[in-house]
Design an enzyme around this catalytic site. Structure first.
Site, mmCIF file in Angstrom:
data_model
loop_
_atom_site.group_PDB
_atom_site.id
_atom_site.type_symbol
_atom_site.label_atom_id
_atom_site.label_comp_id
_atom_site.label_asym_id
_atom_site.label_seq_id
_atom_site.Cartn_x
_atom_site.Cartn_y
_atom_site.Cartn_z
ATOM 1 C CB CYS A 185 2.689 3.672 4.207
ATOM 2 S SG CYS A 185 4.323 3.869 3.517
ATOM 3 C CB ALA A 227 -0.344 7.442 9.851
ATOM 4 N N PRO A 228 -3.410 7.253 8.674
ATOM 5 C CG PRO A 228 -5.536 8.192 8.473
ATOM 6 C CD PRO A 228 -4.345 7.792 7.662
ATOM 7 N N GLY A 229 -4.331 4.951 9.932
ATOM 8 C CA GLY A 229 -4.630 3.698 10.604
ATOM 9 C C GLY A 229 -5.924 3.016 10.221
ATOM 10 C CE LYS A 250 -6.134 0.562 2.459
ATOM 11 N NZ LYS A 250 -5.890 2.017 2.507
ATOM 12 C CG ASP A 291 -2.571 2.060 1.801
ATOM 13 O OD1 ASP A 291 -2.792 2.047 0.577
ATOM 14 O OD2 ASP A 291 -3.289 2.673 2.613
ATOM 15 C CB CYS A 339 -6.377 5.390 -3.110
ATOM 16 S SG CYS A 339 -5.409 6.585 -2.234
#
Ligand SMILES: C[S@@+](CC[C@H](N)C(=O)[O-])C[C@H]1O[C@@H](n2cnc3c(N)ncnc32)[C@H](O)[C@@H]1O
Length: 432
Positions: free
Chosen positions: A248, A250-252, A254, A316, A369
């Site tokens: 998962c 986006a937005p990138g 990680k 994520d 998170c």
């Protein structure tokens, strides 16, 4: 021919009031409400302040209204909360907050409110707020307070209060371009001192500043990323040459860190949001990183997958974001207890699919998170009990000294004033 002058920016308190109406009444998330608005730092301070202290400010203002305001005067309610914030948290003298608020009310076309504003804000300034409700006392919604009490019986109070502090501004050093020492020196020379964070990639600015003014952002040496999030690449700890999946992506943030941390991985980044995926390309370009294979798809359907397993998977997942309430205080007001079940179900589906794409002998890092067990321990429980899965240790978390709590399957980071967002990580190995 001379161009017409751009329209004058609205006064900060007026813009903040309008934006609060969008967020609190229309349910727009903070970032979307601010899109295309020229909000200066004071507008940000007002918005963050009111959202952070929404439960106490709204109770305090409501207490001193002789009768509730009409629906169409919700802008006035937001203006009063903004005035109360200035008096109670920004040290603005009451008379100044009253005068400014009266001026804004006139601009809102409500000149009849002078006396009301005066009466409410002046009594708010003197009130000792005895007998306030639990939401106002902790500035969180009741459902979240109850979850925190049940999950953290000894620490819930401190955890909730930490959410009312301002988050530190953390930077991630692009190890393919520079070193942390060089960046610290540049920042010092530039008059924006910073200190090393808990992780080797992390720097914390002593005073937050707009990203475009930070030397090293435009040149791709630095990115803005919380130190808790910077753990992901270290925990997955892939090696050059491995096939790695960011499930998962986006937005990138990680994705980019995976590429900086381990050059030479063959990375596939999947996400269902086309527009958010575009940002991965822009970010890789800015950071001078190779663009990974980018796939727009609903991950769990696996229709995108060619069946070749991955050596390492980062998952994520989408979640409530309750681990980031310092940065996103709008979540406290907009999220509902019922959302948790939907997140939990989708997390389990995503995890099940991610496990299928993993090679025997490979490892999978699950992250959220969120500070809530429902999205963390509960969501990985089915995987933990599978015969082909082993829970792996994450000694890097203890070693870096961030405050954390070990759970059955993983580690819950804890927000402290200079510490990380409350991320959750669980690392699993697939038995051969
Ligand atoms: C927590 S965010 C990922 C943040 C990202 N890892 C980063 O560090 O920048 C979760 C992402 O999951 C994506 N998502 C949600 N449901 C999905 C699904 N069923 N399939 C693929 N992507 C999904 C969302 O579009 C969102 O971008």
């Amino acid at each position: 021919m001379a161009r017409p002058a751009p329209p004058a920016a609205p006064p900060p308190r007026l813009l903040a009031t309008r934006l609060l109406v969008k967020i609190l009444k229309r349910g727009l998330p903070f970032d979307r409400a601010l899109l295309h608005e020229h909000a200066n730092p004071f507008v940000h301070e007002l918005l963050y302040g009111v959202l952070r202290h929404y439960f106490s400010l709204s109770e305090r203002v409501s207490r001193h209204l002789q009768k509730p305001l009409r629906n169409k005067d919700f802008d006035l309610f937001c203006l009063l909360m903004t005035g109360a914030l200035q008096i109670l948290h920004l040290r603005t003298p009451a008379h100044a907050a009253v005068n400014e608020s009266v001026d804004i009310a006139r601009r809102l076309g409500k000149p009849w409110t002078d006396k009301l504003i005066n009466a409410v804000l002046r009594t708010v300034a003197k009130d000792t707020f005895e007998g306030q409700g639990i939401e106002a006392a902790f500035d969180h919604p009741k459902w979240l307070i109850e979850q925190a009490q049940a999950q953290y019986p000894h620490h819930w109070h401190d955890l909730l209060l930490a959410n009312l502090t301002k988050a530190p501004m953390c930077l991630r050093v692009n190890a393919t371009k520079t070193t942390r020492e060089a960046v610290l020196e540049t920042l010092q020379r530039n008059g924006s001192p910073a200190v090393p964070g808990a992780l080797p990639s992390c720097i914390i600015l002593e005073a937050p500043m707009p990203s475009e003014q930070i030397p090293g952002i435009a040149s791709g040496e630095l990115s803005i990323q919380d130190q808790g999030a910077q753990l992901a690449a270290r925990l997955l700890n892939a090696s050059s040459g491995m096939r790695v999946l960011d499930a998962c992506a986006a937005p990138g943030n990680k994705t980019a860190h995976l590429l900086e941390h381990t050059p030479g991985i063959a990375l596939t980044s999947v996400d269902q949001s086309e527009s958010r995926l575009q940002r991965i390309k822009t970010e890789c370009h800015r950071l001078g990183l190779p663009t990974p294979e980018i796939i727009c798809a609903r991950f769990e359907q696996l229709a995108w997958w060619d069946g070749r397993p991955f050596d390492a998977v980062l998952l994520d997942v989408p979640c409530s974001g309750t681990g980031t309430l310092r940065r996103h205080p709008d979540i406290k007001v907009l999220a509902k207890a019922d959302d948790l079940q939907a997140h939990h179900q989708s997390q389990k589906r995503l995890l099940d699919a991610a496990w299928r794409t993993l090679k025997p002998g490979g490892k999978l890092l699950y992250s959220t998170c969120s500070m809530l067990k429902r999205e963390n321990e509960d969501s990985v429980q089915a995987l933990r009990t599978r015969s082909d899965a082993a829970v792996l240790d994450m000694p890097q978390i203890k070693a870096c000294g961030l405050v954390s709590i070990e759970t059955q399957s993983g580690v819950q980071l804890v927000t402290t004033p200079q510490g990380p967002d409350a991320m959750f990580y669980a690392l699993f190995g697939k038995r051969a």
